[in-house]
Design a protein around this motif. Sequence first.
Motif, PDB file in Angstrom:
ATOM      1  N   PHE A   1      40.260  32.831  42.870  1.00 31.89           N
ATOM      2  CA  PHE A   1      39.658  34.329  42.018  1.00 31.89           C
ATOM      3  C   PHE A   1      37.850  32.974  41.974  1.00 31.89           C
ATOM      4  O   PHE A   1      37.432  33.708  42.528  1.00 31.89           O
ATOM      5  CB  PHE A   1      39.978  34.990  41.439  1.00 31.89           C
ATOM      6  CG  PHE A   1      38.882  35.683  40.592  1.00 31.89           C
ATOM      7  CD1 PHE A   1      38.627  37.251  41.355  1.00 31.89           C
ATOM      8  CD2 PHE A   1      38.334  35.721  39.819  1.00 31.89           C
ATOM      9  CE1 PHE A   1      38.322  38.718  40.884  1.00 31.89           C
ATOM     10  CE2 PHE A   1      36.797  36.396  39.991  1.00 31.89           C
ATOM     11  CZ  PHE A   1      37.280  37.933  40.214  1.00 31.89           C
TER      12      PHE A   1
ATOM     13  N   ILE B   1      36.039  34.155  45.150  1.00 33.28           N
ATOM     14  CA  ILE B   1      35.290  34.857  44.581  1.00 33.28           C
ATOM     15  C   ILE B   1      34.253  34.778  44.156  1.00 33.28           C
ATOM     16  O   ILE B   1      32.971  35.059  44.702  1.00 33.28           O
ATOM     17  CB  ILE B   1      35.784  36.223  43.738  1.00 33.28           C
ATOM     18  CG1 ILE B   1      37.606  36.847  45.083  1.00 33.28           C
ATOM     19  CG2 ILE B   1      35.285  37.364  43.851  1.00 33.28           C
ATOM     20  CD1 ILE B   1      37.608  37.301  45.962  1.00 33.28           C
TER      21      ILE B   1
ATOM     22  N   LEU C   1      30.843  42.429  44.556  1.00 33.32           N
ATOM     23  CA  LEU C   1      32.535  42.148  43.979  1.00 33.32           C
ATOM     24  C   LEU C   1      33.212  43.108  44.677  1.00 33.32           C
ATOM     25  O   LEU C   1      34.603  42.654  44.751  1.00 33.32           O
ATOM     26  CB  LEU C   1      32.449  42.778  42.537  1.00 33.32           C
ATOM     27  CG  LEU C   1      32.105  41.367  41.402  1.00 33.32           C
ATOM     28  CD1 LEU C   1      32.102  41.552  39.754  1.00 33.32           C
ATOM     29  CD2 LEU C   1      33.093  40.033  42.368  1.00 33.32           C
TER      30      LEU C   1
ATOM     31  N   LYS D   1      34.111  42.647  47.622  1.00 31.01           N
ATOM     32  CA  LYS D   1      35.033  41.288  48.250  1.00 31.01           C
ATOM     33  C   LYS D   1      36.380  42.089  47.633  1.00 31.01           C
ATOM     34  O   LYS D   1      37.556  41.937  46.863  1.00 31.01           O
ATOM     35  CB  LYS D   1      35.071  40.845  47.304  1.00 31.01           C
ATOM     36  CG  LYS D   1      33.744  39.953  47.114  1.00 31.01           C
ATOM     37  CD  LYS D   1      33.111  38.371  46.779  1.00 31.01           C
ATOM     38  CE  LYS D   1      32.271  37.875  47.721  1.00 31.01           C
ATOM     39  NZ  LYS D   1      32.184  36.666  46.585  1.00 31.01           N
TER      40      LYS D   1
ATOM     41  N   ILE E   1      37.225  43.411  44.512  1.00 29.48           N
ATOM     42  CA  ILE E   1      37.304  43.432  43.171  1.00 29.48           C
ATOM     43  C   ILE E   1      36.838  44.419  41.925  1.00 29.48           C
ATOM     44  O   ILE E   1      36.017  45.098  42.375  1.00 29.48           O
ATOM     45  CB  ILE E   1      36.640  42.463  42.806  1.00 29.48           C
ATOM     46  CG1 ILE E   1      37.050  40.836  43.008  1.00 29.48           C
ATOM     47  CG2 ILE E   1      36.573  41.777  40.586  1.00 29.48           C
ATOM     48  CD1 ILE E   1      38.204  40.317  43.745  1.00 29.48           C
ATOM     49  N   GLN E   2      37.619  44.880  41.308  1.00 26.32           N
ATOM     50  CA  GLN E   2      37.572  46.069  40.599  1.00 26.32           C
ATOM     51  C   GLN E   2      36.804  45.803  39.226  1.00 26.32           C
ATOM     52  O   GLN E   2      37.037  44.807  38.705  1.00 26.32           O
ATOM     53  CB  GLN E   2      39.094  47.136  40.367  1.00 26.32           C
ATOM     54  CG  GLN E   2      39.735  47.557  41.377  1.00 26.32           C
ATOM     55  CD  GLN E   2      39.333  48.403  41.896  1.00 26.32           C
ATOM     56  OE1 GLN E   2      37.805  49.542  41.313  1.00 26.32           O
ATOM     57  NE2 GLN E   2      38.903  48.534  42.895  1.00 26.32           N
ATOM     58  N   CYS E   3      36.899  46.423  38.883  1.00 33.67           N
ATOM     59  CA  CYS E   3      35.017  46.471  37.575  1.00 33.67           C
ATOM     60  C   CYS E   3      35.862  47.241  36.458  1.00 33.67           C
ATOM     61  O   CYS E   3      35.402  48.484  37.131  1.00 33.67           O
ATOM     62  CB  CYS E   3      33.931  46.270  37.753  1.00 33.67           C
ATOM     63  SG  CYS E   3      33.232  44.172  38.744  1.00 33.67           S
TER      64      CYS E   3
ATOM     65  N   ILE F   1      35.923  42.103  34.769  1.00 36.01           N
ATOM     66  CA  ILE F   1      36.401  42.133  35.966  1.00 36.01           C
ATOM     67  C   ILE F   1      38.555  42.266  35.447  1.00 36.01           C
ATOM     68  O   ILE F   1      37.920  40.977  34.590  1.00 36.01           O
ATOM     69  CB  ILE F   1      35.325  40.653  36.768  1.00 36.01           C
ATOM     70  CG1 ILE F   1      34.130  41.400  36.052  1.00 36.01           C
ATOM     71  CG2 ILE F   1      36.522  40.686  37.860  1.00 36.01           C
ATOM     72  CD1 ILE F   1      32.615  39.980  37.182  1.00 36.01           C
ATOM     73  N   GLN F   2      38.955  42.541  36.655  1.00 37.48           N
ATOM     74  CA  GLN F   2      40.240  42.498  36.766  1.00 37.48           C
ATOM     75  C   GLN F   2      40.209  40.705  37.650  1.00 37.48           C
ATOM     76  O   GLN F   2      39.753  41.163  38.728  1.00 37.48           O
ATOM     77  CB  GLN F   2      41.132  43.275  37.221  1.00 37.48           C
ATOM     78  CG  GLN F   2      42.312  43.726  37.175  1.00 37.48           C
ATOM     79  CD  GLN F   2      42.737  43.186  36.000  1.00 37.48           C
ATOM     80  OE1 GLN F   2      42.059  44.715  35.301  1.00 37.48           O
ATOM     81  NE2 GLN F   2      44.205  42.426  35.853  1.00 37.48           N
TER      82      GLN F   2
ATOM     83  N   SER G   1      42.808  38.492  39.478  1.00 32.66           N
ATOM     84  CA  SER G   1      43.980  37.709  40.261  1.00 32.66           C
ATOM     85  C   SER G   1      44.939  37.910  39.508  1.00 32.66           C
ATOM     86  O   SER G   1      46.245  38.515  39.846  1.00 32.66           O
ATOM     87  CB  SER G   1      44.278  37.214  41.512  1.00 32.66           C
ATOM     88  OG  SER G   1      43.226  37.119  42.012  1.00 32.66           O
TER      89      SER G   1
END
Length: 119
Positions: free
Chosen positions: A20, A24, A73, A76, A78-80, A94-95, A97
């Motif tokens: 990550f 990321i 994010l 890509k 990616i959940q916030c 930010i979660q 991986s």
Amino acid sequence: MISGAHVVLYSENAEADRAFFRDIFGFPHVEAGDGWLIFAMPPAELAIHPAHENDRHELFFMCQDLKTEMAALAGKQIQCSEVQQARWGMVTKIQLSGGGRVGLYQPRHRTAAEVQSNG
């Protein structure tokens, strides 16, 4: 003289979280052997908050435009979390991986990192 700081994140899936930060966030890194990646960090600052217990620590990455970073994010996958408004700035989580979470925030105050880089 202290020359830097080394931050350690503990993870139930360290390999996923290393990927990550490499893929990321795109943080530069060195290989320390056996797949261990050590990442360069952006300029940092330290805040000391009062608490009812010791050994509780949090990691927040700072940005100048939280909504733009969150959109990047999201691009890509990616959940916030929902943005929280605080006196000192806007913050989301930010979660990662590996299952953990780190903070991302846009400060409303002058940062210590700015003071350090501007002298």
